[in-house]
Design a protein around this motif. Structure first.
Motif, PDB file in Angstrom:
ATOM      1  N   GLY A 181      -2.454 -22.395  91.544  1.00 15.95           N
ATOM      2  CA  GLY A 181      -2.366 -22.173  90.388  1.00 15.95           C
ATOM      3  C   GLY A 181      -1.838 -23.257  89.701  1.00 15.95           C
ATOM      4  O   GLY A 181      -2.016 -23.558  88.313  1.00 15.95           O
ATOM      5  N   SER A 182      -0.833 -24.058  89.897  1.00 18.21           N
ATOM      6  CA  SER A 182       0.032 -25.215  89.505  1.00 18.21           C
ATOM      7  C   SER A 182      -0.905 -26.136  89.213  1.00 18.21           C
ATOM      8  O   SER A 182      -0.879 -26.919  88.332  1.00 18.21           O
ATOM      9  CB  SER A 182       0.897 -25.608  90.414  1.00 18.21           C
ATOM     10  OG  SER A 182       1.936 -24.609  90.634  1.00 18.21           O
ATOM     11  N   SER A 183      -2.297 -26.342  90.160  1.00 22.75           N
ATOM     12  CA  SER A 183      -3.160 -27.413  89.963  1.00 22.75           C
ATOM     13  C   SER A 183      -3.855 -27.242  88.580  1.00 22.75           C
ATOM     14  O   SER A 183      -4.103 -27.958  87.857  1.00 22.75           O
ATOM     15  CB  SER A 183      -4.025 -27.517  91.074  1.00 22.75           C
ATOM     16  OG  SER A 183      -3.475 -27.949  92.292  1.00 22.75           O
ATOM     17  N   VAL A 184      -4.394 -26.042  88.294  1.00 24.83           N
ATOM     18  CA  VAL A 184      -5.043 -25.688  87.077  1.00 24.83           C
ATOM     19  C   VAL A 184      -4.155 -25.808  86.014  1.00 24.83           C
ATOM     20  O   VAL A 184      -4.192 -26.458  84.921  1.00 24.83           O
ATOM     21  CB  VAL A 184      -5.371 -24.074  87.083  1.00 24.83           C
ATOM     22  CG1 VAL A 184      -6.040 -23.923  86.008  1.00 24.83           C
ATOM     23  CG2 VAL A 184      -6.239 -23.895  88.589  1.00 24.83           C
ATOM     24  N   GLY A 185      -2.592 -25.551  86.061  1.00 25.42           N
ATOM     25  CA  GLY A 185      -1.958 -25.625  85.139  1.00 25.42           C
ATOM     26  C   GLY A 185      -1.755 -26.965  84.784  1.00 25.42           C
ATOM     27  O   GLY A 185      -1.611 -27.458  83.491  1.00 25.42           O
TER      28      GLY A 185
END
Length: 582
Positions: A181-185
């Motif tokens: 999720g952080s990568s998308v963020g």
């Protein structure tokens, strides 16, 4: 029974990875916004709120410090008053509300300050709205972090050999979900926020608000599959009782045998939580378990051995918590000064301009690859050598992370020297943004080891009624790390301003080329190296918790005899005797 699961716990379909899949979904969607904000808000504060360099960095580190510190609120409430599921829902509602308020402020010119040339241009009603939003965000995110990891871990029974191994994997996959999720963020959300000369922040905040909302919808959908534990007595009350009674009994002599100390039989106990075996450390606390003459056992007059050992466990954890604070101070620099470094570097990848705040995607991608490799290849291999469910002990994982964090700060200092020299030589041809990948990549691996190791350590070692509160210690360490970063920045600026011939602080003003950020990184690298040896001292002397039924010899302790890399043989042996080897 206070510590028993609800009636449906033993029913088919409850718990396990089916239940945690909903928690993984929440972790991914919620962290998409949390991490995007962590790495980009320093730019929002600089270019929309018009804070100067150090004020922007300190505002972000204070926000993140407060967020992680407030995790103890969520942990305490879920251990004492509400179950962990309800705690996540309540604090998650506050998080979504705060993100919605941030969207409104970023979109409305009337709620944004005007440039003023000062260190902070936020004042009046704008300041009230701005800081109220940040406080609400810190409370919401912090409360969820205090309860969510323990809620997922509750879905596995450590007394079951198969589920004990699954518990070790759970924390790895929880981190993988968060990292995904952080990568998308840090790519999509940060790109949207900073696109068009920092004019689209409201769109980025809107995306994170919607994502968090969907995450909590997934959490609600998974309720029928969860094993939900009812809260027990207040853990703070139990801890306080031991200290108070031990002080009252300070003049009494300890018995020759610990078997003479007060303990409730399993049959008479109101809880199914296992009794904790007696240990020889902090013997003065044992006086709380002495039954005085003509004294009827009751609360605030005498405590059980298990209750005393709970306090000892927390006391043994304190140096471990303290030893990880410096690592989190280093992490704060990657979310503040390193992002500002990237803003002054060549951010082009071919014809595409990469947002400076998106560079942390490099360690995140490393982690997406390494976490499955670690869980599926390294852990089974190490488990065959050590007979430990996690392959290596949690404290060993933390130690590896501490070493890598020191290396990361050293690399950051070298990269800053190269960036600064090139900028002074030819400002029109800065070095590539991807030079920052080295410090981010090394620290990403460090975080993979340390975060999962500490979460699993605090959960497994915690008494049954304190697991949410105990896992909050991981976030409290991060909190102190962020606050310490602010202290370091202010102190170093103040000291160097007085002693430097130029009367210019190392980190003063907006111009990185006139600062000495590289010296600040070297300071943190040296401090991190010294901190590792401090950690080594405490980790090799840590006494692991042993349930009473696992160890009939109450005086036996479980220590690592060879510094740092020696397996906790006694604890593993006890586990094997109960569950069989795997």
């Amino acid at each position: 029974m206070g510590d028993d699961a609800e009636a449906g716990r033993s029913a088919q379909g409850k718990g396990g990875f089916k239940a945690t899949s909903f928690i993984y979904a929440l972790a991914a969607l919620e962290n998409m916004g949390v991490v995007a904000n962590m790495v980009s808000l320093v730019l929002y504060f600089s270019y929309k709120m018009y804070f100067d360099l150090s004020t922007s960095a300190n505002t972000l580190t204070n926000l993140m410090g407060s967020t992680y510190l407030l995790s103890i609120v969520g942990g305490f409430i879920s251990d004492t008053y509400l179950n962990r599921f309800l705690t996540c829902v309540i604090f998650g509602t506050l998080e979504v509300l705060a993100l919605s308020m941030m969207t409104i402020q970023a979109h409305s010119d009337s709620l944004l300050p005007k440039p003023c040339g000062k260190s902070s241009c936020v004042q009046g009603g704008v300041a009230v709205y701005f800081y109220a939003t940040l406080c609400l965000l810190a409370l919401g995110v912090g409360g969820v972090k205090g309860a969510l990891p323990a809620l997922g871990a509750d879905q596995f029974d450590s007394k079951n050999p198969k589920e004990a191994k699954s518990l070790a994997s759970y924390f790895n996959w929880l981190l993988l979900s968060s990292v995904a999720g952080s990568s998308v963020g840090v790519t999509f959300v940060v790109y949207v926020s900073t696109n068009k000369n920092n004019q689209n922040w409201w769109k980025g905040f809107l995306i994170t608000a919607v994502a968090a909302f969907l995450g909590y919808v997934f959490l609600l959908i998974g309720k029928p599959f969860y094993r939900l534990h009812l809260p027990r007595d207040s853990p703070l009350t139990r801890l306080t009782q031991v200290v108070v009674v031990a002080v009252k009994n300070s003049r009494l002599s300890l018995p020759d045998s610990p078997n003479e100390l007060y303990e409730i039989n399993e049959k008479d106990s109101e809880t199914s939580a296992p009794k904790i075996a007696h240990t020889q450390e902090f013997r003065w606390l044992d006086k709380a378990a002495i039954v005085g003459a003509n004294t009827e056992p009751s609360a605030w007059k005498v405590c059980t051995v298990t209750q005393v050992e709970e306090v000892k466990i927390i006391a043994r954890m304190v140096p471990i918590i303290g030893s990880t604070i410096i690592l989190n101070t280093c992490m704060a620099q990657l979310q503040t000064f390193s992002v500002q470094q990237g803003y002054r570097m060549d951010a082009h990848l071919g014809s595409f301009q990469v947002p400076a705040a998106s560079i942390p995607v490099i360690p995140l991608l490393f982690m997406i690859i390494l976490i499955p490799v670690y869980d599926r290849l390294f852990v089974p291999f190490a488990r065959g050598l050590t007979n430990h469910p996690s392959g290596i002990t949690q404290l060993q994982r933390v130690g590896v992370g501490l070493v890598l964090s020191a290396v990361s700060m050293g690399v950051a200092a070298l990269v800053e020297v190269k960036r600064k020299n090139q900028s002074l030589k030819n400002p029109m041809q800065p070095i590539s943004l991807f030079w920052l990948a080295f410090q981010y990549g090394i620290f990403g691996i460090a975080d993979m080891f340390t975060l999962v190791g500490s979460l699993e350590f605090f959960y497994k070692e915690a008494p049954a009624g304190m697991r949410s509160l105990s896992t909050s210690f991981t976030w409290i360490s991060q909190s102190f790390g962020y606050f310490l970063s602010s202290v370091f920045v202010d102190t170093i600026n103040s000291v160097t301003r007085r002693v430097a011939p130029s009367r210019q602080g190392w980190l003063q003003g907006q111009d990185l080329d006139r600062n000495n950020l590289n010296l600040f990184y070297w300071f943190l690298a040296i401090l991190s190296a010294l901190n590792f040896f401090n950690y080594l001292f405490w980790a090799t002397r840590y006494t692991y918790k042993s349930d009473d039924q696992e160890n009939s010899d109450s005086s036996e302790e479980h220590r690592s005899e060879v510094p740092f890399l020696k397996e906790e043989e006694q604890a593993s042996k006890a586990l094997e005797e109960r569950n069989g080897k795997w």
